[in-house]
Design a protein around this motif. Structure first.
Motif, PDB file in Angstrom:
ATOM      1  N   GLU A 162      -0.225 -33.174 -15.026  1.00  0.00           N
ATOM      2  CA  GLU A 162       0.200 -34.513 -15.400  1.00  0.00           C
ATOM      3  C   GLU A 162       0.495 -34.601 -16.890  1.00  0.00           C
ATOM      4  O   GLU A 162       1.452 -35.263 -17.309  1.00  0.00           O
ATOM      5  N   ARG A 163      -0.294 -33.912 -17.701  1.00  0.00           N
ATOM      6  CA  ARG A 163      -0.105 -33.980 -19.151  1.00  0.00           C
ATOM      7  C   ARG A 163       1.165 -33.252 -19.595  1.00  0.00           C
ATOM      8  O   ARG A 163       1.894 -33.738 -20.461  1.00  0.00           O
ATOM      9  N   TYR A 164       1.450 -32.093 -18.991  1.00  0.00           N
ATOM     10  CA  TYR A 164       2.541 -31.253 -19.498  1.00  0.00           C
ATOM     11  C   TYR A 164       3.754 -31.186 -18.580  1.00  0.00           C
ATOM     12  O   TYR A 164       4.789 -30.637 -18.978  1.00  0.00           O
ATOM     13  N   GLN A 165       3.652 -31.714 -17.366  1.00  0.00           N
ATOM     14  CA  GLN A 165       4.779 -31.752 -16.433  1.00  0.00           C
ATOM     15  C   GLN A 165       5.446 -30.389 -16.293  1.00  0.00           C
ATOM     16  O   GLN A 165       6.671 -30.253 -16.366  1.00  0.00           O
ATOM     17  N   ALA A 166       4.631 -29.376 -16.090  1.00  0.00           N
ATOM     18  CA  ALA A 166       5.122 -28.019 -15.870  1.00  0.00           C
ATOM     19  C   ALA A 166       4.456 -27.462 -14.617  1.00  0.00           C
ATOM     20  O   ALA A 166       3.341 -27.876 -14.268  1.00  0.00           O
ATOM     21  N   PRO A 167       5.101 -26.537 -13.939  1.00  0.00           N
ATOM     22  CA  PRO A 167       4.482 -25.925 -12.759  1.00  0.00           C
ATOM     23  C   PRO A 167       3.272 -25.099 -13.147  1.00  0.00           C
ATOM     24  O   PRO A 167       3.118 -24.685 -14.299  1.00  0.00           O
ATOM     25  N   VAL A 168       2.414 -24.842 -12.173  1.00  0.00           N
ATOM     26  CA  VAL A 168       1.112 -24.213 -12.412  1.00  0.00           C
ATOM     27  C   VAL A 168       0.980 -22.946 -11.583  1.00  0.00           C
ATOM     28  O   VAL A 168       1.382 -22.901 -10.416  1.00  0.00           O
ATOM     29  N   ILE A 169       0.416 -21.924 -12.207  1.00  0.00           N
ATOM     30  CA  ILE A 169      -0.119 -20.778 -11.470  1.00  0.00           C
ATOM     31  C   ILE A 169      -1.583 -20.652 -11.851  1.00  0.00           C
ATOM     32  O   ILE A 169      -1.923 -20.688 -13.037  1.00  0.00           O
ATOM     33  N   VAL A 170      -2.447 -20.563 -10.862  1.00  0.00           N
ATOM     34  CA  VAL A 170      -3.846 -20.264 -11.143  1.00  0.00           C
ATOM     35  C   VAL A 170      -3.890 -18.790 -11.518  1.00  0.00           C
ATOM     36  O   VAL A 170      -3.715 -17.913 -10.672  1.00  0.00           O
ATOM     37  N   THR A 171      -4.094 -18.505 -12.800  1.00  0.00           N
ATOM     38  CA  THR A 171      -3.952 -17.132 -13.302  1.00  0.00           C
ATOM     39  C   THR A 171      -5.262 -16.360 -13.333  1.00  0.00           C
ATOM     40  O   THR A 171      -5.251 -15.140 -13.513  1.00  0.00           O
ATOM     41  N   GLU A 172      -6.382 -17.047 -13.206  1.00  0.00           N
ATOM     42  CA  GLU A 172      -7.668 -16.374 -13.037  1.00  0.00           C
ATOM     43  C   GLU A 172      -8.597 -17.294 -12.271  1.00  0.00           C
ATOM     44  O   GLU A 172      -8.747 -18.468 -12.621  1.00  0.00           O
ATOM     45  N   THR A 173      -9.210 -16.747 -11.251  1.00  0.00           N
ATOM     46  CA  THR A 173     -10.353 -17.398 -10.621  1.00  0.00           C
ATOM     47  C   THR A 173     -11.095 -16.369  -9.807  1.00  0.00           C
ATOM     48  O   THR A 173     -10.510 -15.422  -9.268  1.00  0.00           O
ATOM     49  N   SER A 174     -12.390 -16.532  -9.736  1.00  0.00           N
ATOM     50  CA  SER A 174     -13.288 -15.732  -8.904  1.00  0.00           C
ATOM     51  C   SER A 174     -14.665 -16.346  -9.082  1.00  0.00           C
ATOM     52  O   SER A 174     -14.810 -17.378  -9.734  1.00  0.00           O
ATOM     53  N   ALA A 175     -15.659 -15.719  -8.502  1.00  0.00           N
ATOM     54  CA  ALA A 175     -17.014 -16.259  -8.611  1.00  0.00           C
ATOM     55  C   ALA A 175     -18.014 -15.121  -8.710  1.00  0.00           C
ATOM     56  O   ALA A 175     -17.805 -14.045  -8.150  1.00  0.00           O
ATOM     57  N   ARG A 176     -19.083 -15.390  -9.442  1.00  0.00           N
ATOM     58  CA  ARG A 176     -20.146 -14.399  -9.573  1.00  0.00           C
ATOM     59  C   ARG A 176     -21.235 -14.697  -8.553  1.00  0.00           C
ATOM     60  O   ARG A 176     -21.579 -15.850  -8.322  1.00  0.00           O
ATOM     61  N   GLY A 177     -21.746 -13.629  -7.943  1.00  0.00           N
ATOM     62  CA  GLY A 177     -22.822 -13.833  -6.981  1.00  0.00           C
ATOM     63  C   GLY A 177     -22.638 -12.962  -5.754  1.00  0.00           C
ATOM     64  O   GLY A 177     -21.917 -11.962  -5.778  1.00  0.00           O
ATOM     65  N   SER A 178     -23.271 -13.347  -4.675  1.00  0.00           N
ATOM     66  CA  SER A 178     -23.215 -12.580  -3.435  1.00  0.00           C
ATOM     67  C   SER A 178     -21.818 -12.632  -2.823  1.00  0.00           C
ATOM     68  O   SER A 178     -20.972 -13.445  -3.211  1.00  0.00           O
ATOM     69  N   HIS A 179     -21.586 -11.764  -1.840  1.00  0.00           N
ATOM     70  CA  HIS A 179     -20.322 -11.813  -1.109  1.00  0.00           C
ATOM     71  C   HIS A 179     -20.116 -13.202  -0.509  1.00  0.00           C
ATOM     72  O   HIS A 179     -18.992 -13.722  -0.504  1.00  0.00           O
ATOM     73  N   ARG A 180     -21.185 -13.790  -0.028  1.00  0.00           N
ATOM     74  CA  ARG A 180     -21.068 -15.117   0.590  1.00  0.00           C
ATOM     75  C   ARG A 180     -20.646 -16.163  -0.446  1.00  0.00           C
ATOM     76  O   ARG A 180     -19.805 -17.018  -0.161  1.00  0.00           O
ATOM     77  N   THR A 181     -21.236 -16.096  -1.629  1.00  0.00           N
ATOM     78  CA  THR A 181     -20.872 -17.032  -2.692  1.00  0.00           C
ATOM     79  C   THR A 181     -19.399 -16.908  -3.035  1.00  0.00           C
ATOM     80  O   THR A 181     -18.680 -17.919  -3.162  1.00  0.00           O
ATOM     81  N   ARG A 182     -18.930 -15.685  -3.191  1.00  0.00           N
ATOM     82  CA  ARG A 182     -17.525 -15.477  -3.552  1.00  0.00           C
ATOM     83  C   ARG A 182     -16.595 -15.845  -2.406  1.00  0.00           C
ATOM     84  O   ARG A 182     -15.511 -16.386  -2.617  1.00  0.00           O
ATOM     85  N   SER A 183     -17.034 -15.547  -1.185  1.00  0.00           N
ATOM     86  CA  SER A 183     -16.235 -15.917  -0.023  1.00  0.00           C
ATOM     87  C   SER A 183     -16.084 -17.428   0.076  1.00  0.00           C
ATOM     88  O   SER A 183     -14.989 -17.946   0.351  1.00  0.00           O
ATOM     89  N   ASN A 184     -17.170 -18.147  -0.157  1.00  0.00           N
ATOM     90  CA  ASN A 184     -17.106 -19.610  -0.106  1.00  0.00           C
ATOM     91  C   ASN A 184     -16.145 -20.154  -1.150  1.00  0.00           C
ATOM     92  O   ASN A 184     -15.400 -21.110  -0.884  1.00  0.00           O
ATOM     93  N   TRP A 185     -16.157 -19.559  -2.352  1.00  0.00           N
ATOM     94  CA  TRP A 185     -15.250 -20.050  -3.385  1.00  0.00           C
ATOM     95  C   TRP A 185     -13.790 -19.735  -3.036  1.00  0.00           C
ATOM     96  O   TRP A 185     -12.896 -20.527  -3.297  1.00  0.00           O
ATOM     97  N   LEU A 186     -13.550 -18.589  -2.419  1.00  0.00           N
ATOM     98  CA  LEU A 186     -12.194 -18.277  -1.982  1.00  0.00           C
ATOM     99  C   LEU A 186     -11.707 -19.335  -0.998  1.00  0.00           C
ATOM    100  O   LEU A 186     -10.578 -19.829  -1.114  1.00  0.00           O
ATOM    101  N   VAL A 187     -12.552 -19.710  -0.058  1.00  0.00           N
ATOM    102  CA  VAL A 187     -12.191 -20.755   0.910  1.00  0.00           C
ATOM    103  C   VAL A 187     -11.924 -22.071   0.198  1.00  0.00           C
ATOM    104  O   VAL A 187     -10.882 -22.727   0.405  1.00  0.00           O
TER     105      VAL A 187
END
Length: 443
Positions: free
Chosen positions: A319-344
């Motif tokens: 909204e501030r910059y009116q430009a398209p977005v790519i999520v260029t980094e995301t992940s989560a630290r923790g168990s496989h389940r924690t990271r799987s939940n964040w992926l979902v």
């Protein structure tokens, strides 16, 4: 809401609204801080993880995941060991293999933190903007036709924090004055780099990657401070787009902390447009809560570790910059389940945003495999103690396979294989926003 997706596609060649064009990407951690001092070890992620030797095997993981793109960085200090003398031999092997053999589009990190040894005082050197733009131009000329997507500088906020406020990375400045001194230098370097790249090829696409996030207030009387902190998170984007004039809310803070009005005027005059907002978000670290501790002092803590503010954050930046977005980094630290939940949760948030017309064009799990925690630089323990598992693959033990798959590999691949179901079609409105008129005027 007006979205710029239609015009960004026509003028910049970005992906369109269909799910099939969505950019599924990954990244390889590529922090380069080679300078040492007593108590500080060199931090070159490629060297520490063995990527210089095992790059073919490492890049094969991106192919296995079905990725369309890969964030991959250039170690400036290695490719330009002396000013004006370049050594491209390793890059000459890797990039054609990535593009021609694997069919993966590189999003090139020209600057993922560190400077070469010959640039004394690094980012604080007055010649830094000219030096970094000259290196960028040399790279672009050499790999024209092979590389179209660039990140001029990764995470200005973190760079200025580590180099200018906390004094942990060179040139080891401290406080708000150091922070802003480095930030303005970074902004000038980004502008000079973009100008140099666009002169080489006007069709190149710039992905401006920032450590995005949200600042909350625990109590109502802290709301004005949280709003100011949020505004500070926008500072580099605001500087390079020429927004920081005397009317800007942070102008007094900048000037009182040593930023020259001449430099700010230069950035206004030489402003650049943002092709793509590259937003980095980690659920455990990207949302801060401001509160008053037991000693009565203002302080911060991580909050909303489930990443509930992810969609809100993306919407706010768009909204501030009116430009398209790519999520260029995301992940989560923790168990496989924690990271799987964040992926979902993360993928569901993107699908929801696209259904509302917010132009999220890509998603990057970063890094795709084991990295070395930055604390290694300031510690003395063996390398194995600093493995940070955020990725979809884990580094194996000596004598065994280099990589072992986590359960997230198949989960991620299932999203890539069914994009309409996972992220849906971007709902593009017909009304053309102000960004189109502005871009047309500039062409």
């Amino acid at each position: 809401m007006t979205t710029p997706t239609g015009y960004t596609r026509s003028l910049l060649g970005l992906p369109g609204p269909s799910a099939e064009e969505f950019i599924w990407a990954g990244g390889i951690e590529d922090t380069f801080v080679p300078q040492t001092r007593p108590g500080h070890r060199a931090l070159d992620e490629y060297e520490l993880i063995g990527h210089y030797e095992h790059w073919r095997e490492d890049l094969a993981l991106a192919k296995e995941l079905g990725l369309r793109a890969l964030r991959w960085g250039i170690p400036w200090y290695r490719v330009e060991p002396e000013q004006g003398r370049f050594d491209w031999r390793w890059i000459d092997e890797v990039l054609p293999y990535m593009v021609d053999e694997l069919g993966i589009t590189p999003i090139i990190d020209l600057m993922h933190y560190g400077c070469p040894f010959w640039l004394r005082r690094e980012f604080d050197n007055p010649d830094y903007p000219a030096a970094v733009s000259a290196y960028a131009a040399e790279f672009a000329r050499r790999y024209k036709g092979l590389v179209r997507w660039y990140t001029p500088l990764n995470e200005p906020l973190v760079n200025a924090l580590m180099c200018g406020k906390r004094g942990l990375w060179p040139p080891y400045l401290r406080g708000d004055q150091g922070y802003l001194r480095i930030m303005v230098q970074l902004a000038k370097g980004i502008v000079a780099t973009v100008q140099a790249l666009k002169e080489t090829d006007p069709e190149l696409i710039m992905v401006h990657v920032e450590a995005a996030g949200i600042v909350r207030a625990e109590r109502a009387d802290l709301e004005p401070l949280a709003m100011e902190d949020q505004l500070r998170r926008f500072i580099c984007y605001d500087l390079i787009t020429g927004r920081v004039d005397i009317q800007h809310q942070l102008y007094p803070w900048l000037v009182r902390n040593g930023v020259s009005p001449i430099d700010l005027a230069w950035l206004v005059e030489n402003n650049i447009s943002l092709d793509v907002l590259g937003l980095n978000f980690y659920p455990q670290w990207s949302t801060k809560q401001m509160y008053i501790n037991r000693q009565g002092k203002l302080t911060y803590r991580e909050t909303e570790r489930q990443g509930t503010g992810f969609a809100e954050m993306i919407s706010g930046y768009h909204e501030r910059y009116q430009a398209p977005v790519i999520v260029t980094e995301t992940s989560a630290r923790g168990s496989h389940r924690t990271r799987s939940n964040w992926l979902v949760e993360g993928i569901q948030a993107i699908k929801g945003l696209r259904s509302l017309g917010v132009p999220v064009l890509g998603y990057t799990w970063f890094p795709i495999f084991t990295m070395i925690d930055w604390s290694y630089r300031l510690a003395r323990g063996p390398l194995e103690q600093y493995r940070l598992e955020l990725g979809l693959y884990r580094l194996g033990q000596p004598g065994g396979p280099r990589w072992t798959r986590t359960p997230l590999v198949e989960q991620f691949r299932s999203y890539v294989a069914a994009p309409e179901q996972s992220i849906g079609t971007l709902m593009v409105q017909e009304r053309v926003g102000e960004g189109l008129a502005e871009r047309e005027r500039s062409r």
